[in-house]
Design a protein around this motif. Structure first.
Motif, mmCIF file in Angstrom:
data_model
loop_
_atom_site.group_PDB
_atom_site.id
_atom_site.type_symbol
_atom_site.label_atom_id
_atom_site.label_comp_id
_atom_site.label_asym_id
_atom_site.label_seq_id
_atom_site.Cartn_x
_atom_site.Cartn_y
_atom_site.Cartn_z
ATOM 1 N N ASN A 18 0.838 -1.197 0.000
ATOM 2 C CA ASN A 18 0.000 0.000 0.000
ATOM 3 C C ASN A 18 0.874 1.249 0.000
ATOM 4 O O ASN A 18 1.043 1.926 1.011
ATOM 5 N N ARG A 19 1.420 1.546 -1.153
ATOM 6 C CA ARG A 19 2.333 2.701 -1.292
ATOM 7 C C ARG A 19 1.632 4.026 -1.014
ATOM 8 O O ARG A 19 2.238 4.954 -0.492
ATOM 9 N N ARG A 20 0.365 4.125 -1.371
ATOM 10 C CA ARG A 20 -0.382 5.367 -1.129
ATOM 11 C C ARG A 20 -0.420 5.681 0.363
ATOM 12 O O ARG A 20 -0.156 6.800 0.792
ATOM 13 N N ALA A 21 -0.753 4.683 1.177
ATOM 14 C CA ALA A 21 -0.823 4.899 2.618
ATOM 15 C C ALA A 21 0.555 5.208 3.186
ATOM 16 O O ALA A 21 0.698 6.102 4.031
ATOM 17 N N GLN A 22 1.577 4.507 2.732
ATOM 18 C CA GLN A 22 2.926 4.769 3.225
ATOM 19 C C GLN A 22 3.351 6.205 2.910
ATOM 20 O O GLN A 22 3.951 6.881 3.755
ATOM 21 N N ALA A 23 3.031 6.682 1.715
ATOM 22 C CA ALA A 23 3.368 8.066 1.351
ATOM 23 C C ALA A 23 2.621 9.051 2.249
ATOM 24 O O ALA A 23 3.183 10.065 2.685
ATOM 25 N N PHE A 24 1.360 8.757 2.548
ATOM 26 C CA PHE A 24 0.588 9.613 3.449
ATOM 27 C C PHE A 24 1.250 9.676 4.815
ATOM 28 O O PHE A 24 1.446 10.765 5.373
ATOM 29 N N TYR A 25 1.610 8.536 5.378
ATOM 30 C CA TYR A 25 2.210 8.515 6.716
ATOM 31 C C TYR A 25 3.576 9.211 6.737
ATOM 32 O O TYR A 25 3.926 9.841 7.738
ATOM 33 N N ARG A 26 4.316 9.136 5.656
ATOM 34 C CA ARG A 26 5.608 9.833 5.594
ATOM 35 C C ARG A 26 5.434 11.348 5.755
ATOM 36 O O ARG A 26 6.288 12.014 6.315
ATOM 37 N N LYS A 27 4.327 11.876 5.274
ATOM 38 C CA LYS A 27 4.055 13.315 5.420
ATOM 39 C C LYS A 27 3.991 13.726 6.885
ATOM 40 O O LYS A 27 4.169 14.899 7.213
ATOM 41 N N TYR A 28 3.732 12.773 7.767
ATOM 42 C CA TYR A 28 3.605 13.046 9.194
ATOM 43 C C TYR A 28 4.811 12.546 9.977
ATOM 44 O O TYR A 28 4.759 12.431 11.199
ATOM 45 N N GLY A 29 5.901 12.242 9.267
ATOM 46 C CA GLY A 29 7.144 11.876 9.929
ATOM 47 C C GLY A 29 7.346 10.396 10.179
ATOM 48 O O GLY A 29 8.323 10.011 10.821
ATOM 49 N N PHE A 30 6.453 9.544 9.693
ATOM 50 C CA PHE A 30 6.625 8.102 9.870
ATOM 51 C C PHE A 30 7.631 7.566 8.859
ATOM 52 O O PHE A 30 7.641 7.984 7.704
ATOM 53 N N GLU A 31 8.474 6.636 9.318
ATOM 54 C CA GLU A 31 9.448 5.979 8.447
ATOM 55 C C GLU A 31 9.418 4.480 8.704
ATOM 56 O O GLU A 31 9.186 4.044 9.839
ATOM 57 N N LEU A 32 9.698 3.710 7.670
ATOM 58 C CA LEU A 32 9.810 2.266 7.828
ATOM 59 C C LEU A 32 10.952 1.958 8.780
ATOM 60 O O LEU A 32 12.012 2.590 8.694
ATOM 61 N N ASP A 33 10.749 0.988 9.680
ATOM 62 C CA ASP A 33 11.818 0.657 10.630
ATOM 63 C C ASP A 33 12.315 -0.782 10.478
ATOM 64 O O ASP A 33 13.126 -1.241 11.283
ATOM 65 N N GLY A 34 11.831 -1.490 9.477
ATOM 66 C CA GLY A 34 12.284 -2.855 9.257
ATOM 67 C C GLY A 34 11.391 -3.914 9.858
ATOM 68 O O GLY A 34 11.553 -5.106 9.571
ATOM 69 N N GLY A 35 10.431 -3.538 10.702
ATOM 70 C CA GLY A 35 9.511 -4.514 11.275
ATOM 71 C C GLY A 35 8.516 -4.992 10.237
ATOM 72 O O GLY A 35 8.092 -4.224 9.372
ATOM 73 N N HIS A 36 8.150 -6.267 10.303
ATOM 74 C CA HIS A 36 7.145 -6.804 9.395
ATOM 75 C C HIS A 36 6.402 -7.956 10.065
ATOM 76 O O HIS A 36 6.908 -8.577 10.990
ATOM 77 N N GLN A 37 5.172 -8.196 9.598
ATOM 78 C CA GLN A 37 4.336 -9.268 10.118
ATOM 79 C C GLN A 37 3.284 -9.607 9.066
ATOM 80 O O GLN A 37 3.021 -8.821 8.162
ATOM 81 N N VAL A 38 2.671 -10.767 9.211
ATOM 82 C CA VAL A 38 1.569 -11.141 8.346
ATOM 83 C C VAL A 38 0.288 -10.584 8.954
ATOM 84 O O VAL A 38 0.049 -10.730 10.154
ATOM 85 N N GLU A 39 -0.526 -9.939 8.135
ATOM 86 C CA GLU A 39 -1.781 -9.343 8.583
ATOM 87 C C GLU A 39 -2.717 -10.435 9.090
ATOM 88 O O GLU A 39 -2.727 -11.544 8.571
#
Length: 171
Positions: A132-153
């Motif tokens: 979900n690149r759209r959501a990730q781009a939205f969250y980046r606008k508020y200072g969120f960055e990927l930190d390497g954590g991942h899980q299955v939904e």
């Protein structure tokens, strides 16, 4: 929806919102995740069950969820955040949900929800679908960055990635 004309308000989740919130939640998942989540999962959502679940959350965590409602009271988006509920969390606060109906994308609804849910001086994390690149781009606008954590939904085989926003430190 005419751009520039604000026809909604963000308010705390109340009992009279839970059914409209459930309808919004289901619609948002179907709009945003039709290519990420198996169709049978999206088709299986039940409005009565989801409304009851939101009502239980509203009672258990009365200050965590907000809804964006139109002038006629229809929920068009929602956000939820609060103290981390798992010991494995990397931040003291988490955003658990941030959704807006697709017809309202780009209007400022999501911005108003995020401004209400985000606590600027507290480290905050969230999970988002990796694809979900759209959501990730939205969250980046508020200072969120990927930190390497991942899980299955939990409801699908989709992979989620964690994003973290470090609090603005004064001084």
């Amino acid at each position: 929806m005419a751009r520039g004309v604000k026809r909604w308000q963000v308010v705390p989740l109340a009992a009279d919102h839970t059914r409209s919130l459930a309808a919004c939640h289901i619609a948002c998942w179907r709009e945003a995740y039709r290519n990420l989540v198996p169709r049978h999962v999206l088709d299986a959502f039940d409005i009565d069950r989801l409304a009851a679940q939101w009502e239980r959350r509203r009672i258990a965590y009365p200050h965590n969820a907000v809804v964006a409602v139109t002038d006629d009271g229809t929920v068009i988006g929602f956000g939820s955040g609060g103290p981390s509920l798992t010991e494995s969390s990397v931040t003291p606060r988490e955003i658990n949900a941030m959704y807006v109906r697709s017809a309202w994308y780009g209007t400022g609804v999501a911005h108003d929800l995020m401004r209400t849910v985000l606590v600027p001086d507290v480290d905050t994390s969230l999970w988002v679908f990796e694809e979900n690149r759209r959501a990730q781009a939205f969250y980046r606008k508020y200072g969120f960055e990927l930190d390497g954590g991942h899980q299955v939904e939990a409801f699908s085989p989709a992979l989620e990635v964690r994003m973290v926003r470090r609090a603005a430190r004064l001084g």
